[in-house]
Write an enzyme that holds these catalytic residues in place. Structure first.
Site, PDB file in Angstrom:
ATOM      1  N   CYS A  78       0.844  -1.214   0.000  1.00  0.00           N
ATOM      2  CA  CYS A  78       0.000   0.000   0.000  1.00  0.00           C
ATOM      3  C   CYS A  78       0.874   1.257   0.000  1.00  0.00           C
ATOM      4  O   CYS A  78       0.552   2.250  -0.665  1.00  0.00           O
ATOM      5  CB  CYS A  78      -0.901   0.030   1.232  1.00  0.00           C
ATOM      6  SG  CYS A  78      -2.055  -1.346   1.283  1.00  0.00           S
ATOM      7  N   ARG A  92      -7.900  -4.509  -3.106  1.00  0.00           N
ATOM      8  CA  ARG A  92      -7.465  -3.333  -3.889  1.00  0.00           C
ATOM      9  C   ARG A  92      -8.459  -3.135  -5.035  1.00  0.00           C
ATOM     10  O   ARG A  92      -8.293  -3.702  -6.117  1.00  0.00           O
ATOM     11  CB  ARG A  92      -6.047  -3.544  -4.436  1.00  0.00           C
ATOM     12  CG  ARG A  92      -5.029  -3.752  -3.343  1.00  0.00           C
ATOM     13  CD  ARG A  92      -3.619  -3.922  -3.861  1.00  0.00           C
ATOM     14  NE  ARG A  92      -2.797  -4.516  -2.813  1.00  0.00           N
ATOM     15  CZ  ARG A  92      -2.261  -3.836  -1.800  1.00  0.00           C
ATOM     16  NH1 ARG A  92      -2.424  -2.534  -1.716  1.00  0.00           N
ATOM     17  NH2 ARG A  92      -1.556  -4.454  -0.868  1.00  0.00           N
TER      18      ARG A  92
HETATM   19  C1  BEZ Z   1       0.618  -4.623   1.872  1.00  0.00           C
HETATM   20  O1  BEZ Z   1       1.827  -4.846   1.888  1.00  0.00           O
HETATM   21  O2  BEZ Z   1       0.161  -3.543   1.501  1.00  0.00           O
HETATM   22  C2  BEZ Z   1      -0.314  -5.703   2.278  1.00  0.00           C
HETATM   23  C3  BEZ Z   1       0.020  -7.015   1.990  1.00  0.00           C
HETATM   24  C4  BEZ Z   1      -0.848  -8.029   2.379  1.00  0.00           C
HETATM   25  C5  BEZ Z   1      -2.024  -7.723   3.055  1.00  0.00           C
HETATM   26  C6  BEZ Z   1      -2.362  -6.400   3.296  1.00  0.00           C
HETATM   27  C7  BEZ Z   1      -1.511  -5.385   2.907  1.00  0.00           C
END
Ligand code: BEZ
Length: 241
Positions: A55, A138
């Site tokens: 993110c 997402r």
């Molecule tokens: C992230 O790195 O943004 C992420 C990865 C897995 C689950 C939720 C967020």
């Protein structure tokens, strides 16, 4: 007829629907969606959680491209099911400490919605329990100036989005609207476009016999057309903010 609570939990807006309305607190103050964005294209996107690495790379990239999207007349609005103070702390950390692919000191100026109750995320089908029942996936909703959903893209938690593709989606939709055409695989501004398929035998015959400049028909259903790149750029940059 009223939806049952079970139906509401899996409600997914569809392409062509009016964007579901909501009022929300964001990092840029309260917003009334989509009314406040009438007249602009908007990308409403969700992300799973603040202070997570994928993110963070997405926010740095999207914030760095905000001016480029403004050049399409397109505003950005983010959402996660975290609270406002978490959002503020995360965006401050991004600006102060995080570098990604040469991008540093990046200030996220577009609104990030707090949605602890998941009310907005549920309205938009951003909670997909097979992937996670506590985080939004997402999701990307491309909404036109009339508040109509024109494209929807979903990615899983582990996969960062391609923001050049999101730019291409808005540019292609604006081109399709301006010239009443469709856009082929991997289309980019300046490439040939697709003439809508003939809907009658008469039009099919006209198409293959036509000598219209710039139009090439491989067959009655497959005609492409050249549009001057400057005209396409003028159309996609119309209403730039
Ligand atoms: C992230 O790195 O943004 C992420 C990865 C897995 C689950 C939720 C967020």
């Amino acid at each position: 007829m009223e939806n049952t609570s079970e139906e509401k939990a899996v409600m997914m807006p569809r392409i062509g629907d009016k964007a579901p309305a909501f009022k929300a607190v964001t990092t840029q103050g309260e917003i009334q969606f989509p009314e406040q964005y009438a007249g602009s294209w908007v990308i409403l996107f969700s992300h799973p959680a603040d202070f997570t690495p994928v993110c963070t790379t997405e926010f740095i990239t999207f914030a760095s491209l905000e001016k480029k999207f403004a050049g399409l007349g397109c505003k950005l609005v983010g959402l996660s099911v975290d609270g406002l103070y978490s959002h503020i702390a995360w965006l401050r950390t991004i600006k102060e400490k995080i570098k990604f692919r040469g991008m540093a000191d990046v200030e996220v100026k577009f609104p990030l919605i707090e949605d602890i109750t998941m009310e907005v995320a549920r309205k938009y089908g951003m909670i997909q329990p097979g992937e996670s029942s506590t985080k939004a996936v997402r999701a990307v909703f491309v909404i036109d100036p009339k508040g109509i959903i024109r494209a929807i893209i979903y990615y899983p938690l582990s996969l960062g989005r391609n923001f050049d593709e999101l730019y291409r989606v808005v540019a292609a939709l604006k081109t399709a609207d301006a010239f009443s055409v469709a856009t082929p695989a991997d289309w980019q501004p300046g490439d040939d476009v697709i003439v809508p398929t003939a809907g009658s035998c008469g039009v099919a015959k006209e198409r293959v016999e036509s000598k219209e400049a710039g139009v090439t028909c491989e067959d009655w259903f497959f005609c492409t057309k050249k549009i001057d790149k400057a005209k396409v750029l003028a159309a996609i940059e119309a209403n730039a903010k």
